[in-house]
Write an enzyme that holds these catalytic residues in place. Structure first.
Site, PDB file in Angstrom:
ATOM      1  N   ASP A   1     -22.216  -4.794  14.834  1.00 26.19           N
ATOM      2  CA  ASP A   1     -21.321  -5.926  15.175  1.00 26.19           C
ATOM      3  C   ASP A   1     -21.081  -4.320  17.102  1.00 26.19           C
ATOM      4  O   ASP A   1     -20.100  -4.922  17.165  1.00 26.19           O
ATOM      5  CB  ASP A   1     -20.241  -4.073  14.668  1.00 26.19           C
ATOM      6  CG  ASP A   1     -20.121  -5.249  12.824  1.00 26.19           C
ATOM      7  OD1 ASP A   1     -19.991  -5.241  12.205  1.00 26.19           O
ATOM      8  OD2 ASP A   1     -19.897  -3.717  12.238  1.00 26.19           O
TER       9      ASP A   1
ATOM     10  N   LYS B   1     -23.447  -9.797  18.758  1.00 21.80           N
ATOM     11  CA  LYS B   1     -24.225 -10.278  18.696  1.00 21.80           C
ATOM     12  C   LYS B   1     -23.705 -12.041  18.361  1.00 21.80           C
ATOM     13  O   LYS B   1     -24.393 -13.012  19.008  1.00 21.80           O
ATOM     14  CB  LYS B   1     -25.486 -10.540  17.226  1.00 21.80           C
ATOM     15  CG  LYS B   1     -26.440  -8.994  18.023  1.00 21.80           C
ATOM     16  CD  LYS B   1     -27.164  -8.842  16.581  1.00 21.80           C
ATOM     17  CE  LYS B   1     -26.326  -8.168  15.649  1.00 21.80           C
ATOM     18  NZ  LYS B   1     -25.846  -6.907  15.068  1.00 21.80           N
TER      19      LYS B   1
ATOM     20  N   GLY C   1     -21.359  -9.949   9.910  1.00 22.90           N
ATOM     21  CA  GLY C   1     -20.155 -10.802  10.381  1.00 22.90           C
ATOM     22  C   GLY C   1     -20.253 -11.294  11.898  1.00 22.90           C
ATOM     23  O   GLY C   1     -20.258  -9.680  12.271  1.00 22.90           O
ATOM     24  N   HIS C   2     -20.784 -11.869  12.190  1.00 20.59           N
ATOM     25  CA  HIS C   2     -20.970 -12.664  12.639  1.00 20.59           C
ATOM     26  C   HIS C   2     -19.813 -13.027  13.776  1.00 20.59           C
ATOM     27  O   HIS C   2     -19.485 -14.031  13.024  1.00 20.59           O
ATOM     28  CB  HIS C   2     -21.848 -13.328  13.665  1.00 20.59           C
ATOM     29  CG  HIS C   2     -23.162 -12.508  13.523  1.00 20.59           C
ATOM     30  ND1 HIS C   2     -23.575 -11.566  13.971  1.00 20.59           N
ATOM     31  CD2 HIS C   2     -24.504 -13.443  12.409  1.00 20.59           C
ATOM     32  CE1 HIS C   2     -25.345 -11.308  14.151  1.00 20.59           C
ATOM     33  NE2 HIS C   2     -25.150 -12.571  12.945  1.00 20.59           N
TER      34      HIS C   2
ATOM     35  N   GLN D   1     -27.335  -7.101  11.960  1.00 18.71           N
ATOM     36  CA  GLN D   1     -27.330  -5.465  12.020  1.00 18.71           C
ATOM     37  C   GLN D   1     -27.518  -4.193  12.470  1.00 18.71           C
ATOM     38  O   GLN D   1     -27.315  -5.402  14.226  1.00 18.71           O
ATOM     39  CB  GLN D   1     -27.455  -4.702  10.580  1.00 18.71           C
ATOM     40  CG  GLN D   1     -27.204  -5.177   9.500  1.00 18.71           C
ATOM     41  CD  GLN D   1     -27.213  -6.060   8.285  1.00 18.71           C
ATOM     42  OE1 GLN D   1     -28.702  -6.784   8.736  1.00 18.71           O
ATOM     43  NE2 GLN D   1     -26.159  -7.118   7.991  1.00 18.71           N
TER      44      GLN D   1
END
Ligand code: GTP
Ligand code: IMP
Ligand code: MG
Length: 337
Positions: free
Chosen positions: A13, A16, A42-43, A176
């Site tokens: 988080d 990225k 989750g981007h 990650q």
């Protein structure tokens, strides 16, 4: 022809999604490929008030000419993949490696109910750990075994290496962060795979000699979700006083917040082989930096912080993110690379 890998330097988080979407729009790579674990990621991508949360499709989807590839190392949840492909309208330019292992409902159920995984480790409950177990046992299904995926199959290593041979740029997206690596992270409070740049290269079939740049993304204030050690963690009250409250993109859980950890960042940069640093959340360090796009307009406090980061990590800071929108960024690559 440049092959760039972007990875997280702390516990995920780091932003990225923001950095990769910016680089895609700015550098126009012909391919944006996704390595990493799977849909536990989750981007977030934000552009002109529009916000997207992607779990399987590379964040570079925002550049309409980029081919979007998912490497063989990545676990695929067909439901999540097909729904994102449809929502983002990227059917024609998205492909996944025919060898990707598949997450099935039984993996999700186990991940959500297992006392150790859910209770102790605090996993995302997306089935990644149990699916990787089946992959290691060599009983997991592969993408080529799933009828609904048949129009999306390709050989990702060939696509990437041929593009590089043609002189095109390729951007590879990790998920990650270093602290969640199965090998180098805060074991056992980690994810089910290595998450360093070498693993991400292997996920998409890019040999070590072909990688030109490794950009490690660090947050000015690191965060962590789920259990596990976090040496510079601050109390919730202190985080609130600083105006920092964050929630996970996939699970909605509140993120734990910490202070900058130069020692950890240095180690992370070493193992990742970092050539550049992207620093996100500069507006959280100093509100006056919100939206700034030029070095000269950053505050003294921000510039001093960048100096400290470079001093701690011994790698140049080339990108400074000053807000969630992909345009809110100071790009120093021309001066520093
Ligand atoms: P994983 O692959 O799940 O590790 O995620 P990620 O690294 O792509 O990060 P994620 O999108 O989950 O979380 C980062 C959050 O910070 C998102 O809500 C972004 O919109 C936001 N963000 C990114 N850069 C900045 C920044 O410079 N300032 C602020 N205020 N928010 C930012
Ligand atoms: P898993 O990857 O779902 O097995 O979760 C293992 C650990 O990694 C838990 O602490 C999760 O919170 C964390 N984790 C996994 N993916 C992400 C991510 O994308 N961002 C932040 N933490 C993550
Ligand atoms: Mg995330």
């Amino acid at each position: 022809m440049v092959a760039t890998i972007v990875v997280g330097g702390f516990w995920g988080d780091e932003g990225k999604g923001k950095i990769i979407s910016y680089l895609s729009m700015k550098d126009l790579p012909s391919i944006v490929a996704r390595g990493g674990v799977g849909p536990n990621a989750g981007h977030t991508v934000e552009i002109d008030g529009q916000k997207f949360g992607v779990r399987m499709i590379p964040s570079g989807f925002i550049y309409e000419k980029a081919k979007l590839l998912i490497g063989a190392g990545v676990l695929v949840d067909p439901k999540v993949f097909l729904s994102e492909v449809q929502t983002l309208k990227v059917e024609k330019r998205t492909k996944l490696d025919y060898r990707c292992a598949i997450i099935e409902e039984k993996h999700i159920e186990e991940d959500k109910s297992d006392v150790h995984l859910k209770g102790k480790i605090g996993t995302t409950g997306t089935g990644c750990g149990p699916a990787n177990v089946d992959r290691v046992k060599r009983i997991a299904k592969q993408a080529k075994d799933v009828e609904q995926l048949k129009n999306f199959l390709t050989d990702v290593p060939l696509e990437i290496n041929e593009a590089l041979d043609r002189g095109e740029d390729v951007l590879v997206e990790g998920t990650q962060g270093f602290g969640l690596s199965l090998y180098y992270g805060t074991y056992p409070y980690v994810t089910s795979k290595d998450t360093t740049a070498s693993a991400i290269a292997s996920d998409v079939g890019l040999g070590p000699t072909k990688v030109d740049e490794v950009i490690v993304v660090f947050k000015c204030f690191p965060t962590r979700v789920g259990g596990g050690p976090f040496p510079t963690e601050m109390s919730q009250e202190d985080a609130e006083k600083l105006g920092i409250v964050e929630y996970g993109t996939v699970t909605g859980r509140r993120r734990r917040i910490g202070y900058w950890d130069g020692k950890f960042a240095r180690y992370s940069a070493i193992v990742n082989g970092a050539t550049q640093i992207a620093l996100t959340g500069m507006d959280k360090l100093d509100k006056e930096c919100f939206g700034v796009r030029e070095w000269d307009k950053l505050t003294y406090k921000a510039k001093k912080f960048v100096e400290q980061v470079e001093d701690d990590v011994k790698v140049p800071v080339t990108l400074i993110s000053t807000g969630p929108d992909l345009k809110q960024i100071v790009d120093l690559r021309r001066e520093k690379c």
